[in-house]
Design a protein around this motif. Structure first.
Motif, PDB file in Angstrom:
ATOM      1  N   LYS A 104      60.850  42.367  41.696  1.00  0.00           N
ATOM      2  CA  LYS A 104      59.824  42.324  42.736  1.00  0.00           C
ATOM      3  C   LYS A 104      58.922  43.537  42.638  1.00  0.00           C
ATOM      4  CE  LYS A 104      62.587  39.685  46.010  1.00  0.00           C
ATOM      5  NZ  LYS A 104      63.288  39.719  47.279  1.00  0.00           N
ATOM      6  N   THR A 105      59.505  44.703  42.394  1.00  0.00           N
ATOM      7  CA  THR A 105      58.730  45.932  42.276  1.00  0.00           C
ATOM      8  C   THR A 105      57.774  45.838  41.102  1.00  0.00           C
ATOM      9  OG1 THR A 105      60.566  47.167  43.203  1.00  0.00           O
ATOM     10  CG2 THR A 105      58.888  48.431  42.066  1.00  0.00           C
ATOM     11  N   GLY A 106      58.255  45.357  39.966  1.00  0.00           N
ATOM     12  CA  GLY A 106      57.404  45.206  38.786  1.00  0.00           C
ATOM     13  C   GLY A 106      56.271  44.237  39.035  1.00  0.00           C
ATOM     14  N   HIS A 107      56.565  43.120  39.695  1.00  0.00           N
ATOM     15  CA  HIS A 107      55.541  42.118  39.996  1.00  0.00           C
ATOM     16  C   HIS A 107      54.503  42.688  40.957  1.00  0.00           C
ATOM     17  CE1 HIS A 107      53.688  38.225  40.511  1.00  0.00           C
ATOM     18  NE2 HIS A 107      53.793  38.350  41.818  1.00  0.00           N
ATOM     19  N   SER A 108      54.950  43.407  41.970  1.00  0.00           N
ATOM     20  CA  SER A 108      54.008  43.959  42.940  1.00  0.00           C
ATOM     21  C   SER A 108      53.150  45.046  42.291  1.00  0.00           C
ATOM     22  CB  SER A 108      54.727  44.451  44.186  1.00  0.00           C
ATOM     23  OG  SER A 108      55.023  45.791  44.144  1.00  0.00           O
ATOM     24  N   LYS A 109      53.707  45.820  41.363  1.00  0.00           N
ATOM     25  CA  LYS A 109      52.924  46.826  40.639  1.00  0.00           C
ATOM     26  C   LYS A 109      51.849  46.132  39.809  1.00  0.00           C
ATOM     27  CE  LYS A 109      53.064  50.453  37.228  1.00  0.00           C
ATOM     28  NZ  LYS A 109      53.644  50.909  36.011  1.00  0.00           N
ATOM     29  N   TRP A 110      52.214  45.020  39.165  1.00  0.00           N
ATOM     30  CA  TRP A 110      51.282  44.257  38.351  1.00  0.00           C
ATOM     31  C   TRP A 110      50.107  43.756  39.202  1.00  0.00           C
ATOM     32  CZ3 TRP A 110      50.446  43.505  33.353  1.00  0.00           C
ATOM     33  CH2 TRP A 110      49.644  42.449  32.952  1.00  0.00           C
ATOM     34  N   ILE A 111      50.425  43.181  40.369  1.00  0.00           N
ATOM     35  CA  ILE A 111      49.393  42.662  41.270  1.00  0.00           C
ATOM     36  C   ILE A 111      48.520  43.812  41.783  1.00  0.00           C
ATOM     37  CG2 ILE A 111      48.974  41.481  43.478  1.00  0.00           C
ATOM     38  CD1 ILE A 111      49.983  39.652  41.188  1.00  0.00           C
ATOM     39  N   THR A 112      49.134  44.927  42.145  1.00  0.00           N
ATOM     40  CA  THR A 112      48.393  46.085  42.639  1.00  0.00           C
ATOM     41  C   THR A 112      47.432  46.599  41.575  1.00  0.00           C
ATOM     42  OG1 THR A 112      50.235  46.692  44.067  1.00  0.00           O
ATOM     43  CG2 THR A 112      48.623  48.403  43.610  1.00  0.00           C
ATOM     44  N   GLU A 113      47.905  46.694  40.321  1.00  0.00           N
ATOM     45  CA  GLU A 113      47.036  47.141  39.230  1.00  0.00           C
ATOM     46  C   GLU A 113      45.858  46.193  39.069  1.00  0.00           C
ATOM     47  OE1 GLU A 113      49.893  49.519  36.051  1.00  0.00           O
ATOM     48  OE2 GLU A 113      49.212  47.498  35.569  1.00  0.00           O
ATOM     49  N   LYS A 114      46.130  44.910  39.107  1.00  0.00           N
ATOM     50  CA  LYS A 114      45.073  43.898  38.926  1.00  0.00           C
ATOM     51  C   LYS A 114      44.017  44.023  40.022  1.00  0.00           C
ATOM     52  CE  LYS A 114      44.542  38.912  38.365  1.00  0.00           C
ATOM     53  NZ  LYS A 114      45.251  37.637  38.304  1.00  0.00           N
ATOM     54  N   ILE A 115      44.452  44.233  41.255  1.00  0.00           N
ATOM     55  CA  ILE A 115      43.520  44.402  42.378  1.00  0.00           C
ATOM     56  C   ILE A 115      42.688  45.667  42.169  1.00  0.00           C
ATOM     57  CG2 ILE A 115      43.371  44.902  44.853  1.00  0.00           C
ATOM     58  CD1 ILE A 115      45.868  43.036  45.144  1.00  0.00           C
ATOM     59  N   LYS A 116      43.325  46.751  41.734  1.00  0.00           N
ATOM     60  CA  LYS A 116      42.605  48.006  41.487  1.00  0.00           C
ATOM     61  C   LYS A 116      41.537  47.815  40.419  1.00  0.00           C
ATOM     62  CE  LYS A 116      46.148  51.399  42.679  1.00  0.00           C
ATOM     63  NZ  LYS A 116      47.030  52.447  42.134  1.00  0.00           N
ATOM     64  N   VAL A 117      41.883  47.100  39.354  1.00  0.00           N
ATOM     65  CA  VAL A 117      40.927  46.848  38.271  1.00  0.00           C
ATOM     66  C   VAL A 117      39.730  46.069  38.805  1.00  0.00           C
ATOM     67  CG1 VAL A 117      40.570  45.596  36.093  1.00  0.00           C
ATOM     68  CG2 VAL A 117      42.631  46.977  36.418  1.00  0.00           C
ATOM     69  N   LYS A 118      40.004  45.002  39.551  1.00  0.00           N
ATOM     70  CA  LYS A 118      38.923  44.180  40.100  1.00  0.00           C
ATOM     71  C   LYS A 118      38.033  45.013  41.019  1.00  0.00           C
ATOM     72  CE  LYS A 118      37.988  40.196  42.989  1.00  0.00           C
ATOM     73  NZ  LYS A 118      38.557  39.310  43.983  1.00  0.00           N
ATOM     74  N   GLU A 119      38.633  45.764  41.925  1.00  0.00           N
ATOM     75  CA  GLU A 119      37.842  46.572  42.867  1.00  0.00           C
ATOM     76  C   GLU A 119      37.030  47.639  42.144  1.00  0.00           C
ATOM     77  OE1 GLU A 119      40.596  47.943  45.834  1.00  0.00           O
ATOM     78  OE2 GLU A 119      40.583  46.016  46.875  1.00  0.00           O
ATOM     79  N   TYR A 120      37.630  48.282  41.147  1.00  0.00           N
ATOM     80  CA  TYR A 120      36.905  49.311  40.396  1.00  0.00           C
ATOM     81  C   TYR A 120      35.680  48.708  39.710  1.00  0.00           C
ATOM     82  CZ  TYR A 120      35.855  53.043  37.105  1.00  0.00           C
ATOM     83  OH  TYR A 120      35.215  54.025  36.394  1.00  0.00           O
ATOM     84  N   LEU A 121      35.878  47.543  39.074  1.00  0.00           N
ATOM     85  CA  LEU A 121      34.786  46.923  38.328  1.00  0.00           C
ATOM     86  C   LEU A 121      33.763  46.223  39.228  1.00  0.00           C
ATOM     87  CD1 LEU A 121      36.744  45.661  35.210  1.00  0.00           C
ATOM     88  CD2 LEU A 121      35.088  47.547  35.327  1.00  0.00           C
ATOM     89  N   MET A 122      34.075  46.055  40.496  1.00  0.00           N
ATOM     90  CA  MET A 122      33.086  45.531  41.435  1.00  0.00           C
ATOM     91  C   MET A 122      32.015  46.590  41.718  1.00  0.00           C
ATOM     92  SD  MET A 122      35.420  43.334  44.109  1.00  0.00           S
ATOM     93  CE  MET A 122      34.164  43.257  45.365  1.00  0.00           C
ATOM     94  N   PHE A 123      32.388  47.865  41.623  1.00  0.00           N
ATOM     95  CA  PHE A 123      31.473  48.945  41.964  1.00  0.00           C
ATOM     96  C   PHE A 123      31.069  49.811  40.787  1.00  0.00           C
ATOM     97  CE2 PHE A 123      33.888  47.872  45.769  1.00  0.00           C
ATOM     98  CZ  PHE A 123      32.849  47.571  46.630  1.00  0.00           C
ATOM     99  N   ASN A 124      31.674  49.575  39.615  1.00  0.00           N
ATOM    100  CA  ASN A 124      31.379  50.369  38.427  1.00  0.00           C
ATOM    101  C   ASN A 124      31.220  49.451  37.230  1.00  0.00           C
ATOM    102  OD1 ASN A 124      32.066  53.277  39.410  1.00  0.00           O
ATOM    103  ND2 ASN A 124      33.757  52.002  40.102  1.00  0.00           N
TER     104      ASN A 124
END
Length: 91
Positions: A5-25
């Motif tokens: 569960k921890t690994g899966h949640s880290k994966w999802i968190t990373e994916k969200i961070k990537v999307k948010e970063y690339l929305m503004f950069n």
């Protein structure tokens, strides 16, 4: 089993961070990986998923500010694109 569960949640968190970063950069995958401190191969997997889902698009090719090599610059969208073949032009 909690580690799965921890690994899966880290994966999802990373994916969200990537999307948010690339929305503004507008950045290359390597520039994004360095800025977010995400392992680059993982970032490439997130990039592929986001592209397939319609949230991510290449804007142009240019020199990466990290590697100095020609690379695709990326931009993410809040909502998936209706036409993934649409070419994005920066104004």
């Amino acid at each position: 089993m909690d580690h799965l569960k921890t690994g899966h949640s880290k994966w999802i968190t990373e994916k969200i961070k990537v999307k948010e970063y690339l929305m503004f950069n507008n950045a290359t995958a390597t520039m994004c990986a360095v800025a977010l401190k995400i392992y680059r191969p993982n970032l490439c997997r997130h990039k592929a998923e986001l592209e397939k889902e319609g949230y991510l698009k290449e804007t142009h090719k240019g020199m990466c500010k990290v590697t100095g090599f020609k690379a695709a610059y990326l931009l993410a969208f809040e909502e998936p694109l209706q036409n993934p073949q649409l070419r994005i032009e920066l104004v």
